[in-house]
Design a protein around this motif. Structure first.
Motif, PDB file in Angstrom:
ATOM      1  N   ASP A  34       1.385  10.286   3.003  1.00  0.00           N
ATOM      2  CA  ASP A  34      -0.039  10.366   3.373  1.00  0.00           C
ATOM      3  C   ASP A  34      -0.235  11.188   4.643  1.00  0.00           C
ATOM      4  N   ASP A  82      -5.515   7.824   5.546  1.00  0.00           N
ATOM      5  CA  ASP A  82      -4.140   8.334   5.430  1.00  0.00           C
ATOM      6  C   ASP A  82      -3.277   7.918   6.627  1.00  0.00           C
ATOM      7  N   ARG A 155       6.071   6.049   1.737  1.00  0.00           N
ATOM      8  CA  ARG A 155       5.986   5.848   0.287  1.00  0.00           C
ATOM      9  C   ARG A 155       7.377   5.561  -0.290  1.00  0.00           C
ATOM     10  N   ASP A 216      -2.446   4.898   0.575  1.00  0.00           N
ATOM     11  CA  ASP A 216      -3.845   4.526   0.383  1.00  0.00           C
ATOM     12  C   ASP A 216      -4.284   4.961  -1.010  1.00  0.00           C
ATOM     13  N   SER A 218      -6.467   6.810  -2.965  1.00  0.00           N
ATOM     14  CA  SER A 218      -7.482   7.860  -2.996  1.00  0.00           C
ATOM     15  C   SER A 218      -7.592   8.476  -4.384  1.00  0.00           C
TER      16      SER A 218
HETATM   17 MG    MG Z   1      -3.309   9.179   1.065  1.00  0.00          MG
END
Ligand code: MG
Ligand code: ADP
Length: 325
Positions: A34, A82, A155, A216, A218
């Motif tokens: 992010d 982010d 991640r 997140d 998105s």
């Molecule tokens: Mg993101």
């Protein structure tokens, strides 16, 4: 060859990454999360986080649906989200705008009042940007922040057996868009979720110390769970019945004769956080007074991302937003 042929936005980013890949010094994480994570001082100093997001007229908002102030809030919040997804704290912002020649000054000032509102709430200073003329209005925000090493949630940090959590209900932004596109007005709840989404900075400090991976939402839950699994070399089992969906979203889905799950899995711009956490740390999180939903488990089966239907049937989980596809 067009972008669609190679698989869309993410396949393109992979190719571009290949072109610019170089040996990197003091880069904890470059392309692929992010935000980028950079070492700017010897450990244990916090890392610097850098993220950037573009919002384009007609694609991320429509000027007849959203006020300038609302567009400003959305542009700021999607970047803040982010930084939140890394476990960090946002600090410094740069805003660049492309303006058609006939743009009214009042409108641009209102845009910046929206940005200021988000910045003030989060203690962010706006320090620069760029202004140019162009055919189509767009705003690009670059946001810098920091994260202590023990709060950093990449991640790639999901572990087999982790619980998979989301911080709020999903699908509201997509449901609102669906209603707006038919020329009707969504409920106040849906409208606010779509026009002025709020990043989950409010609960990051509870989650970041105990979570493993975080991202997140998105591009929709389905896309984001793929990103986590690909980067962590694991699989996931998501329980369809445990995915939280607001009653207003269920109503819209019923009106449009689609399963509500379609909006929750594939609709983007919810800006809730998706994170994974060990069973041991989940007990610690339970002591924190924040709302979150357990929607499944991480498995050791690399790239096997499954949705378990309420009837107990396993299906590969597909979907999520991908520009160009
Ligand atoms: Mg993101
Ligand atoms: P998010 O949805 O969290 O904003 P993206 O899917 O936009 O993340 O981007 C994923 C990763 O790819 C990020 O590390 C981002 O910086 C990188 N990225 C996206 N577009 C480009 C580009 N045109 N050139 C280089 N890196 C890119």
């Amino acid at each position: 060859m067009d972008i669609k042929t190679i698989g869309g936005e993410f396949a393109l980013i992979d190719r571009l990454h290949g072109i610019v890949a170089t040996q990197q010094v003091n880069v904890i994480k470059g392309i692929g999360d992010d935000a980028a994570v950079l070492r700017v001082a010897p450990e244990p100093a916090p890392y610097l986080l850098v993220t950037t997001d573009i919002l384009v007229d007609g694609r991320h908002f429509r000027r007849n649906w959203a006020t300038a102030e609302q567009i400003g809030i959305k542009a700021a919040e999607c970047n803040i989200s982010d930084i939140a997804a890394m476990g960090g704290r946002p600090q410094w912002m740069f805003t660049s705008i492309v303006l058609p020649a006939d743009t009214q000054v009042d409108w641009i000032e209102a845009l910046y009042r929206g940005i200021r509102q988000s910045c003030n709430t989060r203690g962010i200073a706006l320090l620069g940007g760029d202004t140019t003329q162009g055919e189509l209005f767009s705003i690009t925000i670059t946001l810098l922040g920091s994260v202590s090493q023990d709060h950093l949630c990449l991640r790639s940090h999901a572990q087999a057996d982790d619980y998979i959590m989301v911080t709020g209900t999903l699908g509201a932004s997509a449901a609102a868009l669906m209603v707006l596109e038919t020329g009707s007005k969504p409920s106040q709840y849906l409208l606010e979720k779509h026009l002025t989404p709020r990043s989950r900075m409010d609960i990051v400090d509870c989650i970041a110390p105990v979570a493993n991976a975080m991202i997140d939402i998105s591009d929709g839950l389905a896309a984001e769970i793929h990103h986590i699994c690909q980067q962590s070399h694991v699989g996931a089992q998501i329980q369809a019945s445990m995915i939280p969906i607001h009653p207003d979203v269920k109503n819209i889905a019923a009106n449009h004769k689609i399963p509500p799950l379609e909006l929750a899995l594939g609709g983007g711009e919810d800006f809730e956080l998706l994170f994974t956490i060990s069973a041991e740390n989940k007990a610690l999180l339970d002591k924190c007074d924040i709302g979150y939903y357990n929607i499944g488990r991480i498995t050791k089966h690399k790239d096997q991302i499954l949705l378990i239907t309420p009837e107990g049937v396993q299906k590969p989980l597909v979907g999520g937003y991908n520009h160009f596809r």
